[in-house]
Motif scaffolding. Structure first.
Motif, mmCIF file in Angstrom:
data_model
loop_
_atom_site.group_PDB
_atom_site.id
_atom_site.type_symbol
_atom_site.label_atom_id
_atom_site.label_comp_id
_atom_site.label_asym_id
_atom_site.label_seq_id
_atom_site.Cartn_x
_atom_site.Cartn_y
_atom_site.Cartn_z
ATOM 1 N N GLY A 192 40.918 40.779 40.509
ATOM 2 C CA GLY A 192 40.118 39.637 40.969
ATOM 3 C C GLY A 192 39.958 38.572 39.915
ATOM 4 N N GLY A 193 40.974 38.403 39.079
ATOM 5 C CA GLY A 193 40.917 37.390 38.039
ATOM 6 C C GLY A 193 40.182 37.822 36.788
ATOM 7 N N VAL A 194 39.707 39.096 36.757
ATOM 8 C CA VAL A 194 38.972 39.593 35.590
ATOM 9 C C VAL A 194 39.822 40.616 34.849
ATOM 10 C CG1 VAL A 194 36.919 40.837 34.803
ATOM 11 C CG2 VAL A 194 36.760 39.258 36.750
ATOM 12 N N ASP A 195 40.014 40.382 33.555
ATOM 13 C CA ASP A 195 40.756 41.326 32.728
ATOM 14 C C ASP A 195 39.791 42.411 32.251
ATOM 15 O OD1 ASP A 195 42.267 42.733 30.953
ATOM 16 O OD2 ASP A 195 42.924 40.999 29.779
ATOM 17 N N PHE A 196 40.028 43.664 32.669
ATOM 18 C CA PHE A 196 39.122 44.755 32.334
ATOM 19 C C PHE A 196 39.388 45.356 30.956
ATOM 20 C CE2 PHE A 196 38.015 44.322 36.680
ATOM 21 C CZ PHE A 196 36.767 44.916 36.835
ATOM 22 N N GLY A 197 40.295 44.768 30.210
ATOM 23 C CA GLY A 197 40.479 45.171 28.824
ATOM 24 C C GLY A 197 40.851 46.631 28.659
#
Length: 382
Positions: free
Chosen positions: A133-138
């Motif tokens: 969703g466009g978020v990099d969870f690292g």
């Protein structure tokens, strides 16, 4: 003259006898038990340690999957470099403390001095969640593979295996995984007999807020689809994992409150349990009774005979008429029974001895036995 037994002693004897089939059944079984960091933070882990020692004494193969967060979380969190350092530190501290507590034996008992060994290792291979969703969870990850063979070797050496919610990549990266993902994947990889989640609440509930003691995978799926909003938060997290595990070969999954001392033993070694058990399909079947069922039938109908509710039958009569009985069975336990006595000259049949174990009443089992009896009578031409 023998001393009369106290009510407390009689209750213990009754419980121990009823627990015997489970003690026999679980010897050599593999249990994966998952619990959050709050069990240690709230000082409850020592009580759990006693129960785990009991399981080990019964030759149950135990795998523990622990969490580190102070409360259950519904969603993944982004794990950046700083957060990953904190996760590593927290897991190291928690693992050391649990390894120190697990060998504690039950004082003033035969378990005193028992050598309970604990094993940890890099059993979890993980991959990054990546961008969602466009978020990099690292450094947040999900399980790619479980080293089931490595875990089995430790279990074969009679060790408790302790697994942290950390995963490692072949290139040496470390990923922060969720407790439920690691536990579920481990249970599936081992083909575990049980996957047990220690929860904040009593378990799954129905629309009226009443505890549901048993659900099939199908029923659990329906509950999640239609009433997920009514389910407690932790149940919404763990119930899908239980369904996934049972659908992939795990025999049973359980949601059991962490707040009840001895809840693990109550759930595993009593007929009625204390939480919610999820099964692939209902283990309850109605079948024709045989000589091996006489003792179970007697246990159900004898109290009713003593109260004058049922006509008294001696054991010899029951054995002679056993072919007229059918029983409701679950995992080798007789939950209920009913008998049909035909009278061909009158073109009728009598229903007798319809009874259900008190622990299993109010679950529709009596109605099932009645419906089965009616259908059986019709097949016989009555």
């Amino acid at each position: 003259m023998a001393k009369p037994r106290s009510l407390k002693t009689e209750a213990f004897v009754k419980w121990f006898r009823s627990a015997t089939p489970y003690i026999h059944q679980w010897g050599g079984a593999t249990f994966v038990i998952a619990f959050g960091g709050e069990v240690l933070a709230d000082g409850e882990f020592q009580q759990l340690t006693h129960d785990i020692n009991v399981l080990m004494s019964l030759e149950v193969r135990v795998v523990l999957v622990h969490g580190t967060r102070p409360q259950v979380e519904a969603n993944r969190r982004v794990t950046d470099d700083r957060a990953l350092a904190c996760v590593k530190e927290a897991n190291g501290i928690v693992r050391v403390e649990r390894e120190a507590l697990l060998p504690m034996a039950l004082a003033n008992s035969p378990m005193w001095g028992a050598d309970i060994r604990v094993s940890s290792g890099n059993f979890v291979t993980a991959k990054p969640v990546g961008v969602v969703g466009g978020v990099d969870f690292g450094h947040t990850g999900e399980v790619r593979k479980i080293d089931a063979e490595g875990i089995r070797r430790r279990l074969d050496d009679h060790e408790v295996v302790l697994i942290s919610p950390l995963g490692f990549s072949p290139t040496g990266d470390v990923f922060n995984c969720t407790l439920e993902d690691v536990a579920t994947s481990t249970a599936i990889a081992l083909g575990a007999d049980k996957l047990i989640f220690l929860t904040e609440t009593a378990g799954a509930t129905d629309a009226r807020g009443r505890l549901v003691s048993e659900m099939t995978v199908k029923q659990a799926g329906e509950a999640m689809a239609s009433g997920a909003g009514n389910l407690p938060l932790d149940v919404r997290i763990y119930l899908p994992c239980a369904v996934k595990a049972c659908g992939a070969g795990v025999k049973r999954a359980h949601l059991v409150s962490r707040h009840v001392d001895g809840a693990l033993l109550i759930e595993l070694f009593t007929h009625h349990g204390i939480g919610t058990m999820i099964v692939p399909e209902s283990p309850e079947v109605i079948r024709r009774a045989g000589a091996q069922d006489v003792a179970g039938i007697v246990q159900i109908i004898e109290p009713l005979e003593q109260q004058g509710i049922l006509v008294k039958r001696d054991r010899g009569q029951l054995e002679a008429e056993i072919d007229r009985f059918h029983v409701l069975e679950s995992d080798g336990n007789i939950l209920g029974c009913a008998a049909l006595y035909p009278f061909p000259e009158e073109s009728t049949v009598e229903l007798a001895c319809l009874a259900v174990n008190p622990y299993y009443r109010d679950g529709g089992r009596g109605e099932r036995l009645l419906a089965f009896s009616e259908a059986s009578a019709r097949k016989q031409g009555f």
